[in-house]
Design a protein around this motif. Structure first.
Motif, PDB file in Angstrom:
ATOM      1  N   LYS A 209       0.871  -1.160   0.116  1.00 43.90           N
ATOM      2  CA  LYS A 209      -0.106  -0.144  -0.025  1.00 43.90           C
ATOM      3  C   LYS A 209       0.918   1.266  -0.010  1.00 43.90           C
ATOM      4  O   LYS A 209       1.943   1.369   0.842  1.00 43.90           O
ATOM      5  CB  LYS A 209      -1.107   0.062   1.307  1.00 43.90           C
TER       6      LYS A 209
ATOM      7  N   PRO B 292       2.218   4.989  -2.782  1.00 46.09           N
ATOM      8  CA  PRO B 292       2.982   5.292  -3.750  1.00 46.09           C
ATOM      9  C   PRO B 292       4.355   4.718  -3.985  1.00 46.09           C
ATOM     10  O   PRO B 292       4.789   4.103  -4.823  1.00 46.09           O
ATOM     11  CB  PRO B 292       2.913   6.647  -3.781  1.00 46.09           C
TER      12      PRO B 292
ATOM     13  N   THR C 180       4.199   0.907  -4.470  1.00 45.57           N
ATOM     14  CA  THR C 180       3.815   0.642  -5.715  1.00 45.57           C
ATOM     15  C   THR C 180       5.165   0.858  -6.687  1.00 45.57           C
ATOM     16  O   THR C 180       5.475  -0.187  -7.717  1.00 45.57           O
ATOM     17  CB  THR C 180       2.978   1.355  -6.421  1.00 45.57           C
TER      18      THR C 180
ATOM     19  N   ARG D 243       7.756  -1.968  -6.049  1.00 40.31           N
ATOM     20  CA  ARG D 243       6.942  -3.323  -6.437  1.00 40.31           C
ATOM     21  C   ARG D 243       7.528  -3.316  -8.063  1.00 40.31           C
ATOM     22  O   ARG D 243       7.801  -4.393  -8.690  1.00 40.31           O
ATOM     23  CB  ARG D 243       5.585  -3.606  -6.425  1.00 40.31           C
ATOM     24  N   ASP D 244       7.211  -2.136  -8.754  1.00 40.12           N
ATOM     25  CA  ASP D 244       7.436  -2.114 -10.150  1.00 40.12           C
ATOM     26  C   ASP D 244       8.993  -2.350 -10.515  1.00 40.12           C
ATOM     27  O   ASP D 244       9.560  -3.192 -11.575  1.00 40.12           O
ATOM     28  CB  ASP D 244       6.943  -0.640 -10.888  1.00 40.12           C
TER      29      ASP D 244
ATOM     30  N   GLY E 219      -1.800   6.632  -2.149  1.00 42.10           N
ATOM     31  CA  GLY E 219      -1.212   5.485  -3.007  1.00 42.10           C
ATOM     32  C   GLY E 219      -2.429   4.378  -3.133  1.00 42.10           C
ATOM     33  O   GLY E 219      -3.572   4.246  -2.442  1.00 42.10           O
ATOM     34  N   ASN E 220      -1.979   3.483  -3.879  1.00 42.54           N
ATOM     35  CA  ASN E 220      -2.924   2.322  -4.275  1.00 42.54           C
ATOM     36  C   ASN E 220      -2.499   1.086  -3.527  1.00 42.54           C
ATOM     37  O   ASN E 220      -1.345   1.048  -2.818  1.00 42.54           O
ATOM     38  CB  ASN E 220      -2.971   1.770  -5.780  1.00 42.54           C
TER      39      ASN E 220
ATOM     40  N   PHE F  18      -2.137  -3.049  -3.548  1.00 45.51           N
ATOM     41  CA  PHE F  18      -1.897  -4.281  -4.580  1.00 45.51           C
ATOM     42  C   PHE F  18      -1.925  -5.583  -3.826  1.00 45.51           C
ATOM     43  O   PHE F  18      -1.230  -5.574  -2.669  1.00 45.51           O
ATOM     44  CB  PHE F  18      -1.024  -4.107  -5.534  1.00 45.51           C
TER      45      PHE F  18
END
Length: 740
Positions: free
Chosen positions: A215, A217, A220, A223-224, A574-575, A577
């Motif tokens: 959880k 920004p 994320t 993770r990318d 943020g998201n 995932f």
């Protein structure tokens, strides 16, 4: 060289945690010696002070080890200081007599300029061979600085990949002091890259982590980056070499999938998602020592006092087995090698102090009865003397926090923090902050409450914020205008948009406020208990009724995933995932959204738990449902033994574990969960994770990876501009308190 001398203090064995971390420390130690041995003969080692602390955690006798490898002079890089400075040449041998000079520094522009200045200002008579090793990686920016200063051709440039430093059996730190400020205030993503590289290295050592949740920004972004690094590293599709060599369970049939390593799940938590917890005062034993004394690189200041008759302060070395020795330059290590510290560190401070007092009283009673003991009993007593030294050391370390706890202002502050997170009378909190300024309280203490009030309320009313800014600048000096601007730029201080704060919805959905529990005292009472005399059932007992938001997110991820809480999580940055790492039919790494497999029969209860409402998603108790605790989650225990086929992974369905149980749970072992805190973690949050893991029905073990271990004070200090710091310490040393 004394700053690196650890005496006889032991470092953690690193072989009893969720995964063995000893290879990481040994590899870092080996690479350090390779850097030193790359220059022949006698050499001078010039260290960045930010690197010296982590190096001390690599070897208990590091200074002697460096001497064996030719380091005859150990110095610290200071901007503006020349190599022929008197301070650098106060002792033999002189720098002019040493040909090789090795710099070991962080890759910052300031360090590159300091190194270039020292090389440029050397005298013509000095024939030095310079080499610069950047930690953990060399950067183009630093090389450009050396080139512009005209010294690039005079130095050999390398890098020393000290990315992760094991603090204890279950804690790894990147030791990036300003990572959070760099990301949110300066927009520098370098710390995110270092974090992703460390995670990729862990996956190379222990196997690809099957399930990734997170959880925020920064989570994320990391993770990318990890996914891109995995695609660029074909070796990660093979069986993990270290895990295979260690004979870890769950590796059978995993070589074709790149799965089944020692770590079953990874949860990424962005510090920006939870700014509230670090601003709260920690009240665990370890946390309060950090708040009052300051734990830096696993050590605390310590001046031992001989409590025996005729002893003078500082005479007792306190050296003994298991971390009972005296640390470098009056510092001592704190880690699990001290059995008493291991028992006390995760307890509320008042509980730990009571137990410490009971142990000390028992030791004094045994000492007073020495005259009536026979020879065998005396031998047993002598064997226990190292433990007495440990108790003596812990008593000294606990004294400053104990004195702070006795102050009424300390309890007033705790009550105000609790009132802020519970949403009671913000005006009263503002008045308390103003009173602190009038009393001349420490700047960081005032800023912590301001940031906490802003985070909970979604900002402060513009008029109120301007008034507090003005009062703070008048009280502590206008040099802090840079500090306030940095905090506002990062979003830690902001004006309210005029709408109602969404924190109340988050607080209710995640059950952040729980009635305070009173632990049971005494050495035989476990870790404490509830009001009814039993053990505590919720992590909120570590914060006087507040459950850390970050830990609630971890609990939610383990129990039901983020789905049931999606509405509340929308109010956080943020998201969220939840993905599965797998490989496609061509053997290339892919990510698929995690989808719990439909359960039947005995697994129906677990499937139903996955769809629990948000009000029951966290729940009371340990925060983990009985279904997840037993490992029977979403079809996990049946069939494939915790490893699904390539076809099922490609289809998006997975049997890799929807809750606490994971791939390891299928083999009767607890699930190993890597929790990554991007931006820093507090000692109290680590204690909360250990508390969850210690529950008999948890079925999970945590490994913590963080950019640094911090508290609210050190987090805010990373936003202070060097110009402000220099002005406050030199030009206006008396501006730290109220003036009139």
């Amino acid at each position: 060289m004394a700053r690196l001398r650890p005496g006889k203090i032991q470092l953690p064995s690193l072989d009893s945690g969720p995964v063995p971390l000893l290879p990481i420390r040994e590899q870092a130690r080996k690479q350090l010696l390779e850097v030193i041995d790359s220059r022949r003969g006698k050499k001078a080692l010039v260290l960045d002070p930010a690197v010296s602390g982590p190096l001390g955690l690599l070897d208990a006798g590091l200074t002697d080890l460096l001497t064996e490898h030719g380091v005859v002079k150990l110095l610290y890089l200071e901007p503006g200081k020349r190599l022929d400075d008197v301070a650098y040449n106060a002792t033999e041998p002189k720098l002019a007599d040493i040909r090789s000079v090795v710099y070991l520094v962080r890759p910052t522009v300031a360090n590159a300029q300091a190194v270039a200045t020292q090389i440029k200002t050397r005298t013509k008579a000095d024939a030095h061979d310079f080499s610069v090793c950047f930690v953990p990686r060399r950067t183009i920016a630093c090389e450009r600085v050396l080139e512009e200063e005209g010294v690039l051709g005079d130095v050999a440039i390398g890098e020393y990949c000290l990315d992760m430093v094991p603090y204890d059996d279950d804690v790894l730190s990147l030791e990036l002091d300003s990572a959070f400020a760099d990301c949110v205030a300066d927009g520098d993503s370098t710390p995110l890259y270092y974090t992703a590289a460390a995670i990729t290295r862990l996956q190379a050592l222990y196997g690809v982590v099957p399930r990734v949740q997170g959880k925020g920004p920064a989570a994320t972004a990391v993770r990318d980056m990890c996914f891109r690094m995995r695609r660029e590293s074909p070796g990660l599709a093979a069986a993990p070499p270290l895990a295979a060599a260690l004979g870890g369970g769950g590796l059978a049939g995993a070589s074709g999938l790149g799965l089944g390593g020692r770590i079953d799940r990874m949860i990424l938590i962005d510090r920006e998602v939870d700014l509230i917890t670090p601003m709260m005062t920690q009240i665990t034993f370890e946390g309060l020592i950090d708040e009052v004394t300051g734990i830096k690189h696993g050590t605390v200041p310590w001046v031992a006092k001989d409590k025996r008759a005729g002893g003078a302060a500082g005479e007792s070395t306190g050296e003994g087995a298991g971390g009972g020795g005296r640390g470098p330059a009056g510092r001592t290590l704190l880690n699990s090698t001290d059995p008493f510290y291991r028992e006390f560190r995760d307890l509320p401070f008042h509980v730990a102090i009571m137990r410490l007092g009971q142990y000390v009283q028992e030791a004094r009673r045994e000492y007073s009865e020495l005259g009536s003991k026979d020879l065998s009993e005396l031998k047993s007593f002598v064997k226990g003397l190292p433990k007495l030294n440990m108790l003596d050391r812990l008593s000294d370390i606990a004294t400053p926090p104990a004195e702070r706890v006795r102050e009424q202002l300390f309890h007033d502050r705790l009550n105000q923090e609790q009132a802020i997170v519970e949403g009671y009378e913000p005006e009263a909190s503002v008045s308390f902050i103003e009173e602190l300024m009038y009393r001349g309280a420490d700047t960081m203490d005032v800023l912590r409450l301001l940031v906490l009030l802003s985070a909970v309320g979604g900002g402060l009313p513009r008029k109120q914020l301007d008034s507090l800014r003005q009062e703070l600048l008048h009280t502590y000096g206008h040099q802090h205008l840079l500090t306030l601007n940095a905090l506002e730029k990062a979003g830690l201080l902001k004006a309210s948009p005029g709408t109602k704060s969404h924190f109340s919805a988050v607080r209710k959905a995640l059950q952040l406020i729980v009635p305070e529990q009173e632990p049971v005292h005494g050495p035989g009472a476990g870790d404490g208990g509830g009001a009814g005399g039993g053990e505590p059932t919720d992590v909120s007992y570590l914060y006087k009724g507040y459950a850390p938001l970050s830990i609630r997110l971890v609990e939610a991820a383990l129990k039901t995933g983020f789905g049931p809480l999606s509405e509340a999580l929308q109010h956080l940055p943020g998201n969220a995932f939840d993905v599965v790492q797998a490989v496609d039919s061509n053997g290339m790494p892919v990510e698929k959204p995690y989808k719990p497999a439909p359960a039947s029969g005995a697994g129906a209860g677990a499937a139903g738990g996955g769809g629990a409402s948000s009000s029951g998603g966290i729940g009371s108790g340990s925060g983990l449902s009985s279904a997840t605790s037993s490992g029977n989650v979403a079809g996990l225990g049946a069939g494939a033994g915790g490893l699904s086929t390539t076809a099922s992974l490609a289809a998006g369905g997975s049997s890799l574990g929807a809750g606490v149980g994971g791939a390891g749970g299928a083999h009767g072992q607890p699930e190993t969960v890597l929790v990554v805190f991007i931006g820093g973690v507090t000692f109290a949050e680590i204690s909360a994770l250990r508390f969850i893991s210690s529950r008999p029905d948890s079925g999970v073990r945590f490994l913590v990876l963080t950019t640094r271990i911090m508290n609210g004070r050190t987090l805010l200090q990373s936003f202070i501009d060097p110009v402000t710091l220099a002005y406050s310490t030199t030009v206006a040393p008396g501006s730290g308190g109220a003036q009139g």
